[in-house]
Structure formats: C-alpha cells, structure tokens
Design an enzyme around this catalytic site. Structure first.
Site, PDB file in Angstrom:
ATOM      1  N   THR A  27     -26.905  -7.150  30.274  1.00  0.00           N
ATOM      2  CA  THR A  27     -25.956  -8.227  30.368  1.00  0.00           C
ATOM      3  C   THR A  27     -25.498  -8.860  31.903  1.00  0.00           C
ATOM      4  O   THR A  27     -25.084  -7.746  32.654  1.00  0.00           O
ATOM      5  CB  THR A  27     -24.827  -8.003  29.601  1.00  0.00           C
ATOM      6  OG1 THR A  27     -25.189  -8.068  28.178  1.00  0.00           O
ATOM      7  CG2 THR A  27     -23.662  -9.276  29.763  1.00  0.00           C
ATOM      8  N   HIS A 187     -29.651  -7.014  17.783  1.00  0.00           N
ATOM      9  CA  HIS A 187     -28.837  -5.978  18.478  1.00  0.00           C
ATOM     10  C   HIS A 187     -28.153  -5.377  17.498  1.00  0.00           C
ATOM     11  O   HIS A 187     -27.055  -5.888  16.890  1.00  0.00           O
ATOM     12  CB  HIS A 187     -28.058  -6.693  19.307  1.00  0.00           C
ATOM     13  CG  HIS A 187     -27.396  -5.791  20.433  1.00  0.00           C
ATOM     14  ND1 HIS A 187     -27.192  -4.424  20.294  1.00  0.00           N
ATOM     15  CD2 HIS A 187     -26.893  -5.819  21.579  1.00  0.00           C
ATOM     16  CE1 HIS A 187     -26.755  -3.763  21.315  1.00  0.00           C
ATOM     17  NE2 HIS A 187     -26.458  -4.935  22.164  1.00  0.00           N
ATOM     18  N   ASN A 190     -24.737  -0.376  20.079  1.00  0.00           N
ATOM     19  CA  ASN A 190     -23.541  -0.042  20.884  1.00  0.00           C
ATOM     20  C   ASN A 190     -22.031  -0.950  20.403  1.00  0.00           C
ATOM     21  O   ASN A 190     -21.356  -1.332  21.424  1.00  0.00           O
ATOM     22  CB  ASN A 190     -23.952  -1.245  22.104  1.00  0.00           C
ATOM     23  CG  ASN A 190     -25.199  -0.400  22.801  1.00  0.00           C
ATOM     24  OD1 ASN A 190     -25.413   0.766  22.669  1.00  0.00           O
ATOM     25  ND2 ASN A 190     -25.599  -1.002  23.883  1.00  0.00           N
ATOM     26  N   TYR A 192     -21.311  -3.067  18.296  1.00  0.00           N
ATOM     27  CA  TYR A 192     -21.232  -4.616  18.169  1.00  0.00           C
ATOM     28  C   TYR A 192     -21.139  -4.959  16.669  1.00  0.00           C
ATOM     29  O   TYR A 192     -21.210  -3.837  15.809  1.00  0.00           O
ATOM     30  CB  TYR A 192     -22.156  -5.372  18.822  1.00  0.00           C
ATOM     31  CG  TYR A 192     -21.981  -5.296  20.284  1.00  0.00           C
ATOM     32  CD1 TYR A 192     -20.702  -5.613  20.959  1.00  0.00           C
ATOM     33  CD2 TYR A 192     -22.769  -4.741  21.311  1.00  0.00           C
ATOM     34  CE1 TYR A 192     -20.479  -5.678  22.453  1.00  0.00           C
ATOM     35  CE2 TYR A 192     -22.679  -4.372  22.668  1.00  0.00           C
ATOM     36  CZ  TYR A 192     -21.493  -5.090  23.098  1.00  0.00           C
ATOM     37  OH  TYR A 192     -21.381  -4.803  24.490  1.00  0.00           O
ATOM     38  N   ASN A 247     -18.134   1.030  23.272  1.00  0.00           N
ATOM     39  CA  ASN A 247     -17.144  -0.005  22.554  1.00  0.00           C
ATOM     40  C   ASN A 247     -16.466   0.618  21.110  1.00  0.00           C
ATOM     41  O   ASN A 247     -16.396  -0.079  20.195  1.00  0.00           O
ATOM     42  CB  ASN A 247     -18.159  -1.123  22.060  1.00  0.00           C
ATOM     43  CG  ASN A 247     -18.362  -1.932  23.323  1.00  0.00           C
ATOM     44  OD1 ASN A 247     -17.759  -2.264  24.166  1.00  0.00           O
ATOM     45  ND2 ASN A 247     -19.703  -2.492  23.313  1.00  0.00           N
TER      46      ASN A 247
END
Length: 378
Positions: A27, A187, A190, A192, A247
């Site tokens: 990102t 994805h 992480n 999400y 996260n």
C-alpha cells in the site's frame, strides 16, 4: 553468484513464470480520489521486467466497494473510472513483459467514518472496535497532510448483508479481468474483513458465521468459491497470515483454524496460496495460541487435501532465506519492501549486487519522490 532454484521458471495456475521472485502487495496511498494514476503505471512497469523485476506483481490492496475502503488514497476497483485507470497500469506492465494480479480488499473494521460513504460506521463481523490505526489526510496549516488515526467503532454485519459482500468480491474479480489484470489475489490476511471473520478475537457472532471454526471460515469459503467460479481458480490466489497481530488480529488457537481453511480451499484449484510467516512486516518467529505455529504442517494439510496451487512464502526474506524455503518445499517467495527501492530486485539478488535503502518517510502518500525515482543498475 552460483545458479539457484530461485531463478528457475515455474508453471503457476494459468501462468508460466520466469522465476520464483514475486512482488508482494504494498500500500502506497498515491491513488488520488481512489483512482489509479499515471505515476502508478510507471511504478509498476518499472518492476515488471521478466528477468530483472518480479515474475508476478501483486498489486497494492484494492477495495472492492465504496464501503471496503479504510485508508486514504487507495485505488478501488468498483467504478468504471477506476477500471479504465487500472487498464493503463496493466497495459504498462504487459508492455514491459510482466504479469500482474490485483489484490482484492475489504478492510472491515479497519476504517474511519471519514472514509466511509455518508460517514457511516465501518462494518465487521461483530461490533468490536479494533485497537489499531488507519491512514487519513487532514488539513494542517492550510496543507493536506497524512496522519494515522484510531479506527472508528464498527457495526456488526447483518446475516442478510453477507451475500452482497460475497457478490462484491465476485464482481471485483470480473472487473479485474476487464481492467486487464492476469488474475486476482483475495486478501484474507492482516486483520481485515475476511480475517476478522476467521479469528475468535474479532468474531463473536452466534449465527452460522460465528463460533466453531467451520462457521468462522464460512464467509471466506463462500468468497473464494464465488471468485473462482467467476474467473477460474487458475487465476486466483489467496493471502493468509496465521499468527500476525496486525490490526488487532488474534485467535486463541490458529493451527487448527488455518489447517481447516486450507483443506476447505484445496478443491478450488487455486493458482497459489500466499502465506505471511510470523508478524507481518516484523518478527518471523511471532506466535499466537498455545504452541508454535507449524507452517510445514499447514502446507501438508493443503497437499493432503488435494491442493495443487503453488505455495508462496512471505516476510523478511533474503536470497539465502528464500533458497532455504524453496529447498524446504515452498514454490515462490514474495518480497515486499525491497521492491520499493529496487525495481530490479531480481537482478540484484541474482548478481549479489547491493540493494538501495528505501526512504520510510515516503512509504505512504506523497508524489513520485520515493516512488518512481529509485535507480536500477546500469
């Protein structure tokens, strides 16, 4: 340098790759207004040389819908303007001789109301606020500056909303082919949305999508089935991060959870599984749960269930560690931050050349400084 299996070709799904060095998703927050830019086309094309750059580029994480955004200036794949702009990027990569897949992203609770349509609350499996930060732009002294801020409190997704989440992934996969991508990576890592559903630290649901492992893995399974049905499993990868705390991701016992996940995915004929080992961007030996995570057992569970996809490893790899991983059964090695400052990373690894050092101050947001201006070898 001596010959190495790292630089040998490999058939992966629908593609024949010239070597085993993959560019991991990074990102960079340079898609102004959530639309890819000309600078992005330059950046990816610089890293697309089939021998000097990545054998496969995995794009920066790309939200599948307006609600899927959680960081400022990340490029979406849900509007005609975004699809057209991504086409300029994929065309540039293909002209350079490379291949590129897009990483499909829904951030879930890792968002801020200022980034959500009509300032609404982000969505999540459960109404549990993540102890994490996200990236927004704020006005300071008349200037637009990037800042990391606390995530907003989410609301729990209703049961009747989940089919639309699955369909958004399916539509994004079709948009990816329309935009010229060679395939997609979902994805699932992480912390999400899909990872939030997997982990009992974020998923406190009591319906068919919460509680036992089979229920918590249900949404990911439905998403992967929809995406592979839409574009073919041989053009689809999945990223997982079994023990990262990124996260506010946590699960009490990740080994049986992720072994169930890979067994569930084995029949889909995926091109690859992309496994982040340890803490994303941090310690490779980071662990959660009652015992050290066994990545070899995870790969064995996938193979025993009939999974044929390439096994891609990631996190802090050097050439030496990459060669050890290939000798131990991995098929591909994804490099992230080294590709930021070294568009010709594969050539440098092959020749033993020194690596440029990335400027951390330019990682997130900004202009082409620290983005397209890193030199390649002469």
């Amino acid at each position: 340098m001596s010959p190495s299996p790292l630089f040998e070709p490999l058939r992966v799904g629908a593609w024949t790759l010239p070597h085993r060095v993959v560019m991991a998703p990074l990102t960079r927050n340079r898609a102004f207004g959530q639309v890819p830019t000309a600078a992005m086309a330059t950046y990816y094309a610089q890293r697309a040389h089939p021998q000097h750059g990545a054998s496969l580029i995995i794009s920066e994480a790309t939200p599948i819908s307006p609600e899927a955004h959680g960081y400022a200036d990340t490029p979406g794949l849900h509007s005609p303007q975004q699809i057209q702009a991504w086409r300029a990027v994929t065309d540039a990569v293909h002209r350079a001789g490379g291949r590129i897949v897009v990483q499909l992203w829904h951030v879930g609770r890792i968002s801020h109301t200022s980034l959500q349509p009509q300032g609404q609350a982000p969505v999540a499996p459960s109404a549990l606020r993540a102890q994490a930060k996200t990236f927004v732009f704020v006005e300071q002294d008349g200037q637009r500056r990037g800042a990391f801020v606390d995530t907003s409190e989410p609301r729990a997704l209703r049961l009747d909303e989940l089919p639309s989440i699955v369909d958004a992934y399916r539509q994004a996969a079709l948009h990816a082919l329309e935009a010229g991508f060679d395939g997609v990576e979902v994805h699932g890592a992480n912390g999400y949305l899909l990872d939030q559903f997997l982990r009992n630290g974020a998923n406190h649901r009591t319906d068919a999508y919460g509680g036992p492992i089979e229920n918590r893995a249900r949404l990911l399974g439905e998403v992967m089935a929809a995406v592979t049905e839409a574009i073919g499993g041989d053009r689809v990868g999945l990223r997982l991060s079994p023990v990262t705390p990124s996260n506010d991701a946590h699960d009490d016992d990740p080994q049986p959870l992720f072994e169930h996940v890979v067994r569930q995915l084995a029949p889909l004929g995926l091109a690859y599984l992309h496994i982040v080992e340890g803490q994303t961007g941090g310690a490779r030996d980071h662990q959660q749960g009652p015992r050290p995570f066994d990545y070899a057992a995870l790969r064995q569970a996938y193979r025993a269930a009939g999974g044929q996809g390439a096994w891609m490893v990631n996190n802090g790899y050097t050439r030496e560690l990459a060669e050890q991983a290939l000798a131990g059964g991995a098929d591909l090695v994804a490099f992230g931050r080294p590709f930021i400052a070294n568009p010709d990373l594969t050539r440098r690894l092959r020749e033993g050349a020194p690596l440029n050092t990335p400027d951390r101050a330019t990682f997130y947001g900004g202009d082409e400084r620290g983005y397209t201006d890193y030199p390649a070898l002469p």
